[in-house]
Every structure is written in structure tokens, then in C-alpha cells.
Design a protein around this motif. Structure first.
Motif, mmCIF file in Angstrom:
data_model
loop_
_atom_site.group_PDB
_atom_site.id
_atom_site.type_symbol
_atom_site.label_atom_id
_atom_site.label_comp_id
_atom_site.label_asym_id
_atom_site.label_seq_id
_atom_site.Cartn_x
_atom_site.Cartn_y
_atom_site.Cartn_z
ATOM 1 N N THR A 41 -79.722 148.013 109.523
ATOM 2 C CA THR A 41 -78.410 147.804 108.909
ATOM 3 C C THR A 41 -78.571 146.907 107.688
ATOM 4 O OG1 THR A 41 -77.932 145.875 110.288
ATOM 5 C CG2 THR A 41 -77.107 147.996 111.077
ATOM 6 N N ILE A 42 -77.674 147.099 106.734
ATOM 7 C CA ILE A 42 -77.689 146.265 105.542
ATOM 8 C C ILE A 42 -76.267 146.149 105.013
ATOM 9 C CG2 ILE A 42 -78.184 148.183 103.988
ATOM 10 C CD1 ILE A 42 -79.942 146.180 102.372
ATOM 11 N N THR A 43 -75.928 144.986 104.515
ATOM 12 C CA THR A 43 -74.630 144.770 103.888
ATOM 13 C C THR A 43 -74.862 144.232 102.485
ATOM 14 O OG1 THR A 43 -73.643 144.250 106.032
ATOM 15 C CG2 THR A 43 -72.397 143.605 104.073
ATOM 16 N N ILE A 44 -74.270 144.897 101.522
ATOM 17 C CA ILE A 44 -74.345 144.486 100.127
ATOM 18 C C ILE A 44 -73.048 143.756 99.800
ATOM 19 C CG2 ILE A 44 -74.618 145.278 97.744
ATOM 20 C CD1 ILE A 44 -77.054 145.918 99.522
ATOM 21 N N ASP A 45 -73.136 142.631 99.104
ATOM 22 C CA ASP A 45 -71.963 141.832 98.758
ATOM 23 C C ASP A 45 -70.895 142.688 98.083
ATOM 24 O OD1 ASP A 45 -70.416 139.533 98.518
ATOM 25 O OD2 ASP A 45 -71.291 139.012 96.583
ATOM 26 N N ALA A 46 -69.657 142.517 98.500
ATOM 27 C CA ALA A 46 -68.478 143.195 97.946
ATOM 28 C C ALA A 46 -68.444 144.690 98.250
ATOM 29 C CB ALA A 46 -68.349 142.953 96.444
ATOM 30 N N GLN A 47 -69.210 145.155 99.214
ATOM 31 C CA GLN A 47 -69.184 146.567 99.592
ATOM 32 C C GLN A 47 -68.761 146.675 101.049
ATOM 33 O OE1 GLN A 47 -69.900 149.084 97.373
ATOM 34 N NE2 GLN A 47 -69.999 147.397 95.925
ATOM 35 N N SER A 48 -68.048 147.716 101.388
ATOM 36 C CA SER A 48 -67.700 147.935 102.791
ATOM 37 C C SER A 48 -68.357 149.228 103.245
ATOM 38 C CB SER A 48 -66.185 148.028 102.967
ATOM 39 O OG SER A 48 -65.667 149.105 102.232
ATOM 40 N N GLY A 49 -69.034 149.167 104.394
ATOM 41 C CA GLY A 49 -69.747 150.335 104.885
ATOM 42 C C GLY A 49 -70.895 150.691 103.963
ATOM 43 N N THR A 50 -72.088 150.581 104.455
ATOM 44 C CA THR A 50 -73.243 150.826 103.609
ATOM 45 C C THR A 50 -73.922 152.113 104.030
ATOM 46 O OG1 THR A 50 -73.513 148.437 103.435
ATOM 47 C CG2 THR A 50 -75.365 149.774 102.739
ATOM 48 N N ALA A 51 -74.021 153.042 103.117
ATOM 49 C CA ALA A 51 -74.549 154.371 103.415
ATOM 50 C C ALA A 51 -76.058 154.401 103.618
ATOM 51 C CB ALA A 51 -74.172 155.331 102.301
ATOM 52 N N ILE A 52 -76.762 153.298 103.367
ATOM 53 C CA ILE A 52 -78.212 153.340 103.489
ATOM 54 C C ILE A 52 -78.722 152.837 104.837
ATOM 55 C CG2 ILE A 52 -78.621 153.240 101.016
ATOM 56 C CD1 ILE A 52 -79.293 150.306 101.312
ATOM 57 N N ASP A 53 -77.846 152.588 105.811
ATOM 58 C CA ASP A 53 -78.295 152.219 107.150
ATOM 59 C C ASP A 53 -79.247 153.291 107.675
ATOM 60 O OD1 ASP A 53 -76.593 150.113 106.888
ATOM 61 O OD2 ASP A 53 -75.220 150.723 108.470
ATOM 62 N N THR A 64 -80.448 144.531 95.426
ATOM 63 C CA THR A 64 -79.847 143.274 94.974
ATOM 64 C C THR A 64 -78.546 142.981 95.703
ATOM 65 O OG1 THR A 64 -78.728 144.407 93.162
ATOM 66 C CG2 THR A 64 -80.887 143.475 92.684
ATOM 67 N N ASN A 65 -78.152 141.714 95.668
ATOM 68 C CA ASN A 65 -76.889 141.230 96.233
ATOM 69 C C ASN A 65 -76.743 141.523 97.722
ATOM 70 O OD1 ASN A 65 -76.139 140.271 93.673
ATOM 71 N ND2 ASN A 65 -75.373 142.288 93.121
ATOM 72 N N VAL A 66 -77.816 141.366 98.467
ATOM 73 C CA VAL A 66 -77.812 141.602 99.915
ATOM 74 C C VAL A 66 -77.322 140.334 100.621
ATOM 75 C CG1 VAL A 66 -79.271 142.086 101.916
ATOM 76 C CG2 VAL A 66 -79.682 143.274 99.754
ATOM 77 N N ILE A 67 -76.369 140.495 101.547
ATOM 78 C CA ILE A 67 -75.889 139.331 102.301
ATOM 79 C C ILE A 67 -76.239 139.405 103.792
ATOM 80 C CG2 ILE A 67 -74.069 138.698 100.690
ATOM 81 C CD1 ILE A 67 -72.074 140.124 102.514
ATOM 82 N N LYS A 68 -76.640 140.593 104.267
ATOM 83 C CA LYS A 68 -77.033 140.735 105.673
ATOM 84 C C LYS A 68 -77.990 141.921 105.777
ATOM 85 C CE LYS A 68 -73.574 140.648 108.400
ATOM 86 N NZ LYS A 68 -72.439 140.955 109.294
ATOM 87 N N ILE A 69 -79.068 141.742 106.550
ATOM 88 C CA ILE A 69 -80.045 142.820 106.693
ATOM 89 C C ILE A 69 -80.755 142.714 108.034
ATOM 90 C CG2 ILE A 69 -81.859 141.511 105.523
ATOM 91 C CD1 ILE A 69 -82.786 144.232 104.329
ATOM 92 N N LYS A 70 -81.060 143.858 108.612
ATOM 93 C CA LYS A 70 -81.855 143.934 109.836
ATOM 94 C C LYS A 70 -82.813 145.104 109.670
ATOM 95 C CE LYS A 70 -81.561 144.156 114.855
ATOM 96 N NZ LYS A 70 -80.646 144.284 116.006
#
Length: 81
Positions: A41-53, A64-70
């Protein structure tokens, strides 16, 4: 340019991330892959739902601008200011 200066002067912080790290949160202006792997999983700042999971990411890829990653596998390095 400012981000590169942080790295050159050693003022930034680097966090090594792998599958044993669990979910890592931070304000990473750049995440660089040192070893090919898979993003759980990955969350990019200011984005909702990330298609690259679940995406396989190759060595030297930069996000860039990653705020959460696993990660499921691989090794990445997160750079913060």
C-alpha cells in the motif's frame, strides 16, 4: 534544488524501508527503490485512493510526496527534510 541540497549537506534524513518495516509513515519528499520489490500500500500526499497498490516497482524508481508506505518485498529509501 532544495531537496538535493538537503542530501548533499547531510541535513536530510534517510529511512530504509523493507517488508519487515511494516507500515511506515512520514513526510518523504522522495522514495527511491534500492532493490526491486512490490508495494503493498502507498499513500501520496493530497491524493485519495492510490491506484498503484500491489505494483511491482523496479530498482531506481522514484516516487515523490509519499506519506505512508508498506512493502511486500524489496528495499526503498525514504528521504525527509
Amino acid at each position: 534544488v532544495l531537496n538535493e541540497l538537503y542530501e548533499l549537506t547531510g541535513e536530510g534524513t534517510q529511512t530504509v524501508i523493507d517488508n519487515s518495516s511494516g507500515e511506515v509513515t512520514g513526510d518523504f519528499y522522495r522514495v527511491w527503490w534500492a532493490k526491486t520489490g512490490t508495494v503493498e500500500t502507498i499513500t501520496i500526499d493530497a491524493q485519495s485512493g492510490t491506484a498503484i497498490d500491489g505494483l511491482q516497482v523496479i530498482r531506481h524508481c522514484i516516487l515523490t510526496n509519499v506519506i505512508k508506505i508498506k512493502l511486500t518485498s524489496g528495499i526503498a529509501i525514504g528521504f525527509t527534510r
